[in-house]
Design a protein around this motif. Structure first.
Motif, short mmCIF file in Angstrom:
data_model
loop_
_atom_site.label_atom_id
_atom_site.label_comp_id
_atom_site.label_asym_id
_atom_site.label_seq_id
_atom_site.Cartn_x
_atom_site.Cartn_y
_atom_site.Cartn_z
N TYR A 1 0.81 -1.23 0.00
CA TYR A 1 0.00 0.00 0.00
C TYR A 1 0.84 1.27 0.00
CZ TYR A 1 -3.44 -3.45 1.35
OH TYR A 1 -4.24 -4.56 1.39
N LEU A 2 2.14 1.15 0.11
CA LEU A 2 3.02 2.31 0.18
C LEU A 2 3.39 2.82 -1.20
CD1 LEU A 2 5.43 1.14 3.02
CD2 LEU A 2 3.57 2.80 3.20
N ASN A 3 3.56 4.11 -1.31
CA ASN A 3 4.06 4.73 -2.54
C ASN A 3 5.56 4.93 -2.33
OD1 ASN A 3 4.87 6.44 -4.60
ND2 ASN A 3 2.96 7.59 -4.60
N GLU A 4 6.35 4.10 -2.95
CA GLU A 4 7.79 4.09 -2.70
C GLU A 4 8.55 5.03 -3.64
OE1 GLU A 4 9.17 2.77 -0.14
OE2 GLU A 4 7.49 1.59 0.56
N ASP A 5 8.07 6.21 -3.86
CA ASP A 5 8.77 7.20 -4.67
C ASP A 5 9.88 7.83 -3.83
OD1 ASP A 5 9.23 9.99 -5.82
OD2 ASP A 5 7.98 9.08 -7.35
N PRO A 6 11.08 7.99 -4.36
CA PRO A 6 12.18 8.56 -3.58
C PRO A 6 11.90 9.98 -3.06
CG PRO A 6 12.96 7.76 -5.72
CD PRO A 6 11.48 7.59 -5.69
N ARG A 7 11.05 10.71 -3.75
CA ARG A 7 10.74 12.08 -3.31
C ARG A 7 10.03 12.10 -1.96
NH1 ARG A 7 7.87 14.31 -8.61
NH2 ARG A 7 7.50 12.10 -8.91
N THR A 8 9.34 11.02 -1.62
CA THR A 8 8.59 11.01 -0.36
C THR A 8 9.49 10.76 0.84
OG1 THR A 8 8.09 8.64 -0.44
CG2 THR A 8 6.55 10.14 -1.55
N GLU A 9 10.70 10.27 0.62
CA GLU A 9 11.60 9.93 1.73
C GLU A 9 12.16 11.16 2.43
OE1 GLU A 9 14.49 7.36 -0.03
OE2 GLU A 9 12.98 5.88 -0.58
N ALA A 10 12.20 12.29 1.79
CA ALA A 10 12.81 13.50 2.37
C ALA A 10 11.89 14.22 3.35
CB ALA A 10 13.21 14.45 1.25
N GLU A 11 10.66 13.80 3.46
CA GLU A 11 9.69 14.48 4.31
C GLU A 11 9.78 13.95 5.74
OE1 GLU A 11 8.24 17.03 3.10
OE2 GLU A 11 8.72 16.63 1.02
N SER A 12 10.31 14.77 6.64
CA SER A 12 10.57 14.31 8.00
C SER A 12 9.43 14.59 8.99
CB SER A 12 11.86 14.95 8.52
OG SER A 12 11.72 16.36 8.52
N ASP A 13 8.60 15.57 8.70
CA ASP A 13 7.57 15.96 9.68
C ASP A 13 6.31 15.10 9.63
OD1 ASP A 13 7.00 17.00 7.17
OD2 ASP A 13 5.93 18.73 7.96
N VAL A 14 6.19 14.23 8.66
CA VAL A 14 4.96 13.48 8.51
C VAL A 14 4.75 12.42 9.59
CG1 VAL A 14 4.74 13.89 6.03
CG2 VAL A 14 6.00 11.91 6.83
N GLU A 15 5.82 11.82 10.06
CA GLU A 15 5.68 10.80 11.12
C GLU A 15 5.10 11.42 12.38
OE1 GLU A 15 5.89 7.55 10.95
OE2 GLU A 15 6.59 7.58 8.88
N ARG A 16 5.57 12.61 12.72
CA ARG A 16 5.06 13.31 13.90
C ARG A 16 3.58 13.66 13.71
NH1 ARG A 16 8.31 17.38 13.74
NH2 ARG A 16 6.85 18.81 12.77
N THR A 17 3.21 14.10 12.54
CA THR A 17 1.81 14.43 12.25
C THR A 17 0.93 13.19 12.32
OG1 THR A 17 2.50 16.27 10.83
CG2 THR A 17 0.27 15.43 10.51
N ALA A 18 1.37 12.10 11.71
CA ALA A 18 0.59 10.87 11.72
C ALA A 18 0.46 10.34 13.15
CB ALA A 18 1.23 9.82 10.82
N SER A 19 1.51 10.41 13.93
CA SER A 19 1.45 9.95 15.33
C SER A 19 0.48 10.79 16.14
CB SER A 19 2.84 10.00 15.97
OG SER A 19 3.68 9.06 15.37
N ALA A 20 0.52 12.10 15.95
CA ALA A 20 -0.41 12.98 16.67
C ALA A 20 -1.85 12.66 16.27
CB ALA A 20 -0.08 14.44 16.38
N ALA A 21 -2.08 12.41 15.00
CA ALA A 21 -3.43 12.09 14.53
C ALA A 21 -3.90 10.76 15.12
CB ALA A 21 -3.47 12.04 13.01
N TRP A 22 -2.99 9.80 15.20
CA TRP A 22 -3.37 8.49 15.69
C TRP A 22 -3.70 8.47 17.18
CZ3 TRP A 22 -4.45 7.31 11.25
CH2 TRP A 22 -4.92 6.04 10.95
#
Length: 188
Positions: free
Chosen positions: A89-110
């Motif tokens: 289900y993951l989009n393994e495009d290399p451009r998505t790897e540089a985004e560091s703030d998304v894990e924090r956002t997803a954790s806060a949402a969860w």
């Protein structure tokens, strides 16, 4: 090229406000000022990530990479909870790897149990990312792209009325019950 007259004429947007402005009206404003290729970019621009449609260094391309990274983080959270392999289900495009703030956002949402509030937090994060990407892009095509994304987010929330949640749940429940009844009748 600068778009002073066009951008100055657009109404201010807020995430949970109602500007009374529609994407169709935005398009009709843009037709007067924006050339063919750029108008197509504005038309193609949506809340779903479309990495292949936009150049990586453009605002739409950078937003799409961030959105894909956010969705990947959400997939990883959901898959852990459901005990499912996230890889397909993951989009393994290399451009998505540089985004560091998304894990924090997803954790806060969860951490939020209410799905509506969780979505609100995610959309606030999206709005903030668009504003971050828009910074320094005054009266430019990039600012028009940011405006379109914000307009789409605003419209997404116009149809959501918390008071209707119970009624929507009841209607959904009734539809499922009817479907199960029909299925039971067909099996007998």
């Amino acid at each position: 090229m600068s778009y002073y007259a066009l951008i100055s004429s657009l109404p201010m947007l807020t995430l949970e406000g109602n500007s009374g402005f529609t994407p169709e009206r935005f398009h009709s404003y843009c037709e007067v000022y924006v050339s063919g290729d750029k108008l197509k970019i504005l038309d193609d621009l949506g809340l779903d990530p479309s990495l292949e449609l936009f150049s990586a260094d453009s605002l739409p391309g950078r937003y799409a990479a961030w959105e894909c990274a956010l969705r990947n983080a959400i997939v990883r959270k959901r898959s852990r909870k459901l005990n499912v392999d996230a890889a397909e289900y993951l989009n393994e495009d290399p451009r998505t790897e540089a985004e560091s703030d998304v894990e924090r956002t997803a954790s806060a949402a969860w951490m939020i149990s209410n799905p509506l509030e969780r979505e609100r937090l995610l959309d606030r994060a999206r709005w903030e990312k668009i504003e971050e990407l828009e910074a320094g892009q005054l009266f430019s095509f990039e600012q028009l792209c940011a405006y379109k994304l914000k307009l789409l987010l605003q419209l997404k929330w116009l149809g959501r009325v918390p008071e209707q949640a119970a009624q929507n749940l009841e209607l959904s429940t009734q539809a499922v019950e009817r479907s199960l009844e029909l299925q039971t009748k067909q099996e007998n």
